[in-house]
Structure formats: structure tokens, C-alpha cells
Design a protein around this motif. Structure first.
Motif, PDB file in Angstrom:
ATOM      1  N   ASN A 121       0.812  -1.231   0.000  1.00 51.73           N
ATOM      2  CA  ASN A 121       0.000   0.000   0.000  1.00 51.73           C
ATOM      3  C   ASN A 121       0.841   1.275   0.000  1.00 51.73           C
ATOM      4  O   ASN A 121       0.417   2.306   0.528  1.00 51.73           O
ATOM      5  N   LYS A 122       2.043   1.192  -0.547  1.00 48.08           N
ATOM      6  CA  LYS A 122       2.888   2.391  -0.624  1.00 48.08           C
ATOM      7  C   LYS A 122       2.454   3.261  -1.796  1.00 48.08           C
ATOM      8  O   LYS A 122       2.680   4.465  -1.785  1.00 48.08           O
ATOM      9  N   ILE A 123       1.912   2.652  -2.833  1.00 46.28           N
ATOM     10  CA  ILE A 123       1.384   3.399  -3.983  1.00 46.28           C
ATOM     11  C   ILE A 123      -0.031   2.914  -4.295  1.00 46.28           C
ATOM     12  O   ILE A 123      -0.405   1.789  -3.909  1.00 46.28           O
ATOM     13  N   SER A 124      -0.786   3.768  -4.990  1.00 51.93           N
ATOM     14  CA  SER A 124      -2.164   3.391  -5.341  1.00 51.93           C
ATOM     15  C   SER A 124      -2.156   2.508  -6.598  1.00 51.93           C
ATOM     16  O   SER A 124      -1.143   2.404  -7.288  1.00 51.93           O
ATOM     17  N   ALA A 125      -3.321   1.893  -6.867  1.00 51.32           N
ATOM     18  CA  ALA A 125      -3.454   1.026  -8.052  1.00 51.32           C
ATOM     19  C   ALA A 125      -3.242   1.826  -9.339  1.00 51.32           C
ATOM     20  O   ALA A 125      -2.639   1.345 -10.304  1.00 51.32           O
ATOM     21  N   ASP A 126      -3.736   3.096  -9.323  1.00 53.71           N
ATOM     22  CA  ASP A 126      -3.551   3.968 -10.502  1.00 53.71           C
ATOM     23  C   ASP A 126      -2.079   4.246 -10.774  1.00 53.71           C
ATOM     24  O   ASP A 126      -1.620   4.202 -11.919  1.00 53.71           O
ATOM     25  N   ASP A 127      -1.363   4.548  -9.664  1.00 58.41           N
ATOM     26  CA  ASP A 127       0.079   4.832  -9.813  1.00 58.41           C
ATOM     27  C   ASP A 127       0.811   3.603 -10.351  1.00 58.41           C
ATOM     28  O   ASP A 127       1.681   3.722 -11.228  1.00 58.41           O
ATOM     29  N   ALA A 128       0.438   2.441  -9.799  1.00 58.45           N
ATOM     30  CA  ALA A 128       1.079   1.184 -10.238  1.00 58.45           C
ATOM     31  C   ALA A 128       0.821   0.950 -11.714  1.00 58.45           C
ATOM     32  O   ALA A 128       1.739   0.568 -12.466  1.00 58.45           O
ATOM     33  N   PHE A 129      -0.430   1.203 -12.147  1.00 55.40           N
ATOM     34  CA  PHE A 129      -0.790   1.005 -13.550  1.00 55.40           C
ATOM     35  C   PHE A 129       0.028   1.934 -14.451  1.00 55.40           C
ATOM     36  O   PHE A 129       0.558   1.530 -15.484  1.00 55.40           O
ATOM     37  N   ARG A 130       0.134   3.213 -13.995  1.00 55.99           N
ATOM     38  CA  ARG A 130       0.867   4.215 -14.773  1.00 55.99           C
ATOM     39  C   ARG A 130       2.355   3.809 -14.896  1.00 55.99           C
ATOM     40  O   ARG A 130       2.936   3.872 -15.980  1.00 55.99           O
ATOM     41  N   LEU A 131       2.944   3.378 -13.777  1.00 54.48           N
ATOM     42  CA  LEU A 131       4.369   2.985 -13.791  1.00 54.48           C
ATOM     43  C   LEU A 131       4.610   1.751 -14.667  1.00 54.48           C
ATOM     44  O   LEU A 131       5.571   1.695 -15.428  1.00 54.48           O
ATOM     45  N   LEU A 132       3.676   0.774 -14.535  1.00 53.71           N
ATOM     46  CA  LEU A 132       3.824  -0.447 -15.352  1.00 53.71           C
ATOM     47  C   LEU A 132       3.699  -0.145 -16.847  1.00 53.71           C
ATOM     48  O   LEU A 132       4.434  -0.699 -17.664  1.00 53.71           O
ATOM     49  N   SER A 133       2.759   0.776 -17.156  1.00 56.86           N
ATOM     50  CA  SER A 133       2.588   1.160 -18.571  1.00 56.86           C
ATOM     51  C   SER A 133       3.848   1.832 -19.102  1.00 56.86           C
ATOM     52  O   SER A 133       4.267   1.589 -20.237  1.00 56.86           O
ATOM     53  N   ALA A 134       4.453   2.690 -18.228  1.00 58.05           N
ATOM     54  CA  ALA A 134       5.677   3.391 -18.642  1.00 58.05           C
ATOM     55  C   ALA A 134       6.805   2.399 -18.908  1.00 58.05           C
ATOM     56  O   ALA A 134       7.553   2.527 -19.886  1.00 58.05           O
ATOM     57  N   ILE A 135       6.909   1.389 -18.030  1.00 56.56           N
ATOM     58  CA  ILE A 135       7.965   0.369 -18.221  1.00 56.56           C
ATOM     59  C   ILE A 135       7.716  -0.420 -19.500  1.00 56.56           C
ATOM     60  O   ILE A 135       8.631  -0.636 -20.295  1.00 56.56           O
ATOM     61  N   ASP A 136       6.443  -0.828 -19.704  1.00 55.97           N
ATOM     62  CA  ASP A 136       6.116  -1.595 -20.922  1.00 55.97           C
ATOM     63  C   ASP A 136       6.424  -0.788 -22.182  1.00 55.97           C
ATOM     64  O   ASP A 136       6.969  -1.324 -23.149  1.00 55.97           O
ATOM     65  N   GLY A 137       6.095   0.517 -22.142  1.00 55.57           N
ATOM     66  CA  GLY A 137       6.347   1.400 -23.289  1.00 55.57           C
ATOM     67  C   GLY A 137       7.822   1.487 -23.590  1.00 55.57           C
ATOM     68  O   GLY A 137       8.253   1.394 -24.729  1.00 55.57           O
ATOM     69  N   GLY A 138       8.622   1.659 -22.518  1.00 58.02           N
ATOM     70  CA  GLY A 138      10.083   1.762 -22.671  1.00 58.02           C
ATOM     71  C   GLY A 138      10.672   0.500 -23.248  1.00 58.02           C
ATOM     72  O   GLY A 138      11.494   0.547 -24.173  1.00 58.02           O
ATOM     73  N   GLU A 139      10.212  -0.667 -22.720  1.00 56.17           N
ATOM     74  CA  GLU A 139      10.736  -1.948 -23.220  1.00 56.17           C
ATOM     75  C   GLU A 139      10.359  -2.164 -24.676  1.00 56.17           C
ATOM     76  O   GLU A 139      11.144  -2.648 -25.475  1.00 56.17           O
ATOM     77  N   GLY A 140       9.115  -1.763 -25.007  1.00 59.03           N
ATOM     78  CA  GLY A 140       8.635  -1.901 -26.390  1.00 59.03           C
ATOM     79  C   GLY A 140       9.463  -1.088 -27.358  1.00 59.03           C
ATOM     80  O   GLY A 140       9.844  -1.552 -28.407  1.00 59.03           O
ATOM     81  N   ARG A 141       9.767   0.167 -26.905  1.00 61.43           N
ATOM     82  CA  ARG A 141      10.569   1.045 -27.755  1.00 61.43           C
ATOM     83  C   ARG A 141      11.962   0.468 -27.964  1.00 61.43           C
ATOM     84  O   ARG A 141      12.483   0.452 -29.057  1.00 61.43           O
ATOM     85  N   ARG A 142      12.555  -0.030 -26.835  1.00 56.19           N
ATOM     86  CA  ARG A 142      13.908  -0.593 -26.915  1.00 56.19           C
ATOM     87  C   ARG A 142      13.942  -1.779 -27.866  1.00 56.19           C
ATOM     88  O   ARG A 142      14.830  -1.930 -28.685  1.00 56.19           O
ATOM     89  N   GLU A 143      12.863  -2.617 -27.748  1.00 55.57           N
ATOM     90  CA  GLU A 143      12.775  -3.822 -28.592  1.00 55.57           C
ATOM     91  C   GLU A 143      12.675  -3.438 -30.068  1.00 55.57           C
ATOM     92  O   GLU A 143      13.367  -3.994 -30.911  1.00 55.57           O
ATOM     93  N   SER A 144      11.800  -2.430 -30.336  1.00 57.70           N
ATOM     94  CA  SER A 144      11.610  -2.022 -31.743  1.00 57.70           C
ATOM     95  C   SER A 144      12.880  -1.377 -32.292  1.00 57.70           C
ATOM     96  O   SER A 144      13.233  -1.578 -33.444  1.00 57.70           O
ATOM     97  N   THR A 145      13.592  -0.602 -31.437  1.00 53.98           N
ATOM     98  CA  THR A 145      14.862   0.012 -31.875  1.00 53.98           C
ATOM     99  C   THR A 145      15.867  -1.073 -32.197  1.00 53.98           C
ATOM    100  O   THR A 145      16.568  -1.006 -33.202  1.00 53.98           O
TER     101      THR A 145
END
Lengths: 92, 147
Positions: B15-39
């Protein structure tokens, strides 16, 4: 591992005279290997002596990079024509 | 699962972060990994596609007919360029400082020490878009391109 080049063709043309030379690089490789084996104790000693100064590692890496550059030369083609003179170098 | 994702889920569980924050952070990580993979995929595709750097100097047709002309045709394998760039890492620091200083004087702030293998691949990849086509007043044309 890249395949090393097999042949090098050098052609120099000046006025009416032309010299064409096919260098069999594949024959140089066994020769280079023999020289390397003969010199390997010397290379090892030199590397150990130079290791503390950092030059030993650099020398080994340079050796590896030289082999890498040699193997990457396959496909290189230089063709320069000026007036009635021309020089052509191609690595196959 | 990556360490970062695990940490986010642990923070959510505690309970250190909210579900929304977790979703936002996970999306950011997925986006970064996707970009790295496509590059990475793009760099691999370019690596497979671009094989040679070509430099050609062609004379104008008139001088070619007269027989007094200059013609240059150079084909350099990309692997040779790659090996050459890697060789810069072996330049002694004293010499490298001199090179950097000379480049700086010319207005180029470039340090070969900062070159990583992925940067080299990106640089080679960028070369595939390179095309220089210059035609002089005398009709000679200079072309630099990748094939």
C-alpha cells in the motif's frame, strides 16, 4: 566468426602498361598462424610484462581488432581512374 | 518479469502506492521496453540490409568521351566500418585527448570514449539513410550512399 578474405586483386594501369596481381590471401593465413605459434611465448612474456602499465591488455585487444579488420575486408573495392592512369584494388 | 515490475507490485501490495500509480508505472515500463525492442529490431534489420558504403565520382559525359577524366568508385563493407569504429576504443588516452581537443577546436564535441556498442549500431543504422548527391558546375557528380 566472419570468413576471412580469400583473394586480393590489385591492378595498376599507367599509360599503355598495366600490372595485374592476384594475391592469394588464403595462403597467408596458415603462414600467419605458424608465425603466431612461434612468437606466442614472446607475445605472452611481453603481455605479462606490459600488463601492469595497461599496454598488455591493449596489445592483445589490438591483435584481436586487427584480425577482425582483416576478416571484414571481404567485399572492399577501390577503383580510381585519373586521365590514363588507374588503380584498382578489390578484396574477394 | 523485470525487477522494476516486481518492485512496483511489491509497493502496491504494501500500500505504498495506489493502483492507478502502479498502472501508470507499469505502462511506462512496458512502453520503454517496447521502444527498446523495436529500436533493436530496426538496428538488426538495418544491419542485415545495409552492406556497403559506396562513394562514386563520375565525370561529365564530354570529358569521358575525350578520355581525360577522373572516376572514383569505392565500396566499403559496413563490417569494416564497424570494426574500424571499435578500434577507436584502443586509442591510448593521451592520443585520444589530442584527438578530442582537435575536434573541439573544429567545433565538434565528440568523445570516442563515450561510444557504446549499441551507439555504434545506431550510428551504422543511421548511415543507411545517408545519401549525398552533388553535381558540380563542370558536370562531375559525387555520390555517397549505402547499398
Amino acid at each position: 566468426m566472419k570468413r576471412p578474405p580469400v583473394l586480393m586483386h590489385i591492378r595498376i594501369q599507367a599509360e599503355r602498361r598495366a600490372i595485374g596481381l592476384w594475391l592469394p590471401l588464403f595462403l597467408l593465413l596458415p603462414l600467419a598462424l605458424v608465425v603466431f605459434i612461434i612468437l606466442s611465448p614472446l607475445i605472452l612474456v611481453a603481455t605479462i610484462v606490459l600488463w601492469p602499465s595497461g599496454w598488455g591488455k591493449r596489445a592483445l585487444l589490438t591483435l584481436r581488432a586487427s584480425v577482425d579488420i582483416f576478416c571484414s575486408m571481404r567485399g572492399l573495392c577501390i577503383n580510381v581512374h585519373s586521365g590514363r592512369q588507374s588503380v584498382s584494388v578489390s578484396v574477394v | 518479469m523485470s525487477d522494476n515490475k516486481k518492485k512496483i507490485l511489491e509497493m502496491l501490495a504494501k500500500n505504498k502506492i495506489s493502483a492507478d500509480d502502479a498502472f501508470r508505472l507499469l505502462s511506462a515500463i512496458d512502453g520503454g521496453e517496447g521502444r527498446r525492442e523495436s529500436t533493436g529490431r530496426a538496428a538488426t534489420a538495418v544491419k542485415d540490409k545495409a552492406k556497403y558504403l559506396r562513394v562514386t565520382v563520375l565525370p561529365n559525359p564530354e570529358s569521358e568521351r575525350s578520355g581525360n577524366y577522373d572516376r572514383v568508385n569505392i565500396r566499403v563493407p559496413m563490417s569494416l566500418i564497424r570494426a574500424g569504429i571499435k578500434l577507436t576504443s584502443l586509442i591510448p588516452s593521451e592520443a585520444r585527448d589530442k584527438v578530442n581537443l582537435a575536434l573541439h577546436e573544429k567545433g565538434i564535441d565528440f568523445d570516442a570514449r563515450n561510444m557504446k556498442p549499441e551507439d555504434i549500431e545506431e550510428l551504422i543504422g543511421s548511415l543507411s539513410d545517408l545519401e549525398v548527391d552533388v553535381v558540380s558546375k563542370t558536370g562531375e557528380s559525387v555520390r555517397v550512399f549505402v547499398e
